[in-house]
Scaffold this active site. Sequence first.
Site: not given
Ligand code: NAI
Length: 425
Positions: A26, A45, A102-104, A109, A131, A152, A164, A202
């Site tokens: 994302m 990151d 970042v991670v959910e 967060k 999300s 979002h 959103e 959702n």
């Molecule tokens: P992802 O796992 O692809 O990326 C998360 C990134 O955050 C990773 O690169 C990780 O190294 C980094 N990270 C973790 N802790 C960190 C920290 N303390 N400081 C800096 N970076 C850190 O996850 P994704 O899919 O991109 O999801 C990210 C957010 O977006 C979550 O909150 C998720 O719920 C939300 N989201 C995801 C969707 C999807 O379809 N995957 C759609 C809409 C929202």
Amino acid sequence: ANRPPAPSDSAGRTIRTVGVIGAGLMGAGIASANVKRGLPTRITDSNPEGLRKGMATALETAAFAKDKGGPDPARIPALAALLSPVAGLDGFADADLVIEAVVENVEVKAGLLRQVESVLRPEAILASNTSTISISRLAEGLENPARFCGIHFFSPVHRMQLVEVIRGRRTSDETVLTAVAYAKRLGKLPVVVNDSPGFLVNRLLLPYMIEALEVLLEGAGISQVDRALREFGMPMGPLTLYDVVGIDTACYAGSVMHAAFPDRMNDSALLAEMLRAGRLGQKTGKGFYRYENGSLKGVEDPDLEPLLAPLRTGNRGFTHEEIVARLMLPMVLEATRVLEEGVVRSPFDVDAGMVLGTGFPPFRGGVCFWADTVGAGKLLEQLRPLAERSRRYQPTPALEEMARSGRGFYARYAGRKTAQEVSSS
Ligand code: NAI
């Protein structure tokens, strides 16, 4: 130092520099959307390799050229000049908006948001791409929760037009308007949603997805359920959608919604069994379907039957019309609830959200528009025989009122401005 003063009118503040925390799926998508529209963007990151990869993906996606069928190398330098990596949160000191992706995880967060708030300029705004986590909850640790909201995006960011904008209990109007203007600047369609579980999309999609499992267990076939909804106009059937999203993600989203609305959003035993059996969907090569040799086209898999059989509640035939009606009804009921609760302002917001956020067939006009073409009276007739089975099918007072008065969604809520109209007035 050379920044012109930001206008402080009711259109919100102008965003000139964006910060993105997290360069995963994302974060990279959001960074890409920014640079594509010429917005200088800083990204960080905690994983350096992830940051490198995320930046590369962001640039390639932004440089995509239709005629080349891929990234156009000639476009890269100008885009790359707009995207800079920063090692830590201090690098966001001059950003007008920082979006966390970042991670959910609530603790991770909340901690990051607090930290980044301490380096931000007082007029900058802060957002989360979560999300499932409550925006009001994430705001609790902040010094100034008024400047925090949810922004979002949907995946894949470059293809999904919906955003959103989530208003937490303490989010200010100016923050909402700024986020709305920013989303428009990226070429997206923002829908303003008051913070509540599942936000808008959702919350409406889950009842539909849960119902797909119900009809399956009552005897409908896997490809039959998908075919019925594709014929209705959905870009893909709900069981294929489970495989695309991932059964693990679906289970997690299901448990969040179950916790919020236990009377009508049940936790699925079938999904839990599939999770245990490692059938996570396309990413593990099997879910509701089997995907051979890395193909994204699923075939029915006899190995699923042993998981299905003990959970079956019936074995009867379904027509396609019946399957479509069953999946639409719980979604229509939920639409009446989000409107009555004021989660969104107007049926237009609901419909824009479902068409642009889920691929609900545009020619059906959206969930509310479709319901109006069927008529509340007919929907009630379909609900009545189901209502004693579960609270899921209990007609809402709003739907009953629509049937009595003959005024559907669009007539009932006429005069309520859409998020679009409010933000441009
Ligand atoms: P992802 O796992 O692809 O990326 C998360 C990134 O955050 C990773 O690169 C990780 O190294 C980094 N990270 C973790 N802790 C960190 C920290 N303390 N400081 C800096 N970076 C850190 O996850 P994704 O899919 O991109 O999801 C990210 C957010 O977006 C979550 O909150 C998720 O719920 C939300 N989201 C995801 C969707 C999807 O379809 N995957 C759609 C809409 C929202």
